[in-house]
Write a protein that holds these residues in place. Sequence first.
Motif, short mmCIF file in Angstrom:
data_model
loop_
_atom_site.label_atom_id
_atom_site.label_comp_id
_atom_site.label_asym_id
_atom_site.label_seq_id
_atom_site.Cartn_x
_atom_site.Cartn_y
_atom_site.Cartn_z
N SER A 1 -4.55 23.87 -35.26
CA SER A 1 -4.77 24.93 -34.74
C SER A 1 -5.58 24.92 -33.34
O SER A 1 -5.77 23.79 -32.96
CB SER A 1 -6.11 25.34 -35.70
OG SER A 1 -6.75 26.66 -35.53
N HIS B 1 -8.18 31.86 -39.51
CA HIS B 1 -8.57 31.53 -38.12
C HIS B 1 -9.92 31.33 -38.15
O HIS B 1 -10.36 29.85 -37.71
CB HIS B 1 -8.30 32.45 -37.02
CG HIS B 1 -8.21 31.90 -35.60
ND1 HIS B 1 -7.71 30.80 -35.19
CD2 HIS B 1 -8.81 32.20 -34.51
CE1 HIS B 1 -7.96 30.36 -33.91
NE2 HIS B 1 -8.96 31.31 -33.60
N CYS C 1 -2.93 27.22 -37.65
CA CYS C 1 -4.17 28.27 -38.06
C CYS C 1 -4.45 29.25 -36.95
O CYS C 1 -5.73 29.72 -36.83
CB CYS C 1 -5.31 27.54 -38.45
SG CYS C 1 -5.03 26.40 -39.89
#
Length: 207
Positions: free
Chosen positions: A7, A134, A27
């Motif tokens: 991410s 997220h 992510c």
Amino acid sequence: MRLISISDTHNKHKDLDIPKGDFLIHCGDFTEGGSRSETLDFLEWFSKQPHKHKILIGGNHDFFLEKYQHNLEEYIPNNIHYLNDKGITLENIKIWGSPYTPGNGHWAFNLERGRAIRKRWNLIPQNIDILVTHTPPYGILDESQTYKNIGCEELLKQIVDIKPTLHLFGHVHDDFGKKNIGPTLFVNSAVMDNKMRLINAISTIDL
């Protein structure tokens, strides 16, 4: 079965040494400015990764995905599963992805805390195995050096109810890591620290 989670790569994806695995999940926040060129560059790179299943959600920097969210078929390669309040079952594993973060609306996929963002989390089904968001849930791997806990309270309430086996997220660069709470393994997969340096390890989970 091995799952690789990343991410907040913010255009530094080509500098990563991605481990082998069956799943590669991003992510969100793969861009910095959310431009078309940044987005297409990442999508080309992501589609070429050797992992059998590639799953992607947006983040608060990924403005292009938000702007063209109803017309993304021409941009996203067929071997990438893009999840925006959407689920998919792969290898008998039920996965749900959502890009939203609590905020003032100045960022992509940004909704006010409370009822506005709760509507998104209410879409998450009860029987999922892996949740990909997220934002972190409030109080779990969400401590920012500047603002302390910045995760989402409404998301935490939903997770307590649905009890996924695994929750993957990023957003908060300062609180990378893994934590088991009850039946759920929580993983903050942000690869950058708060100074935007690629120093956090890449998250590997064996299912």
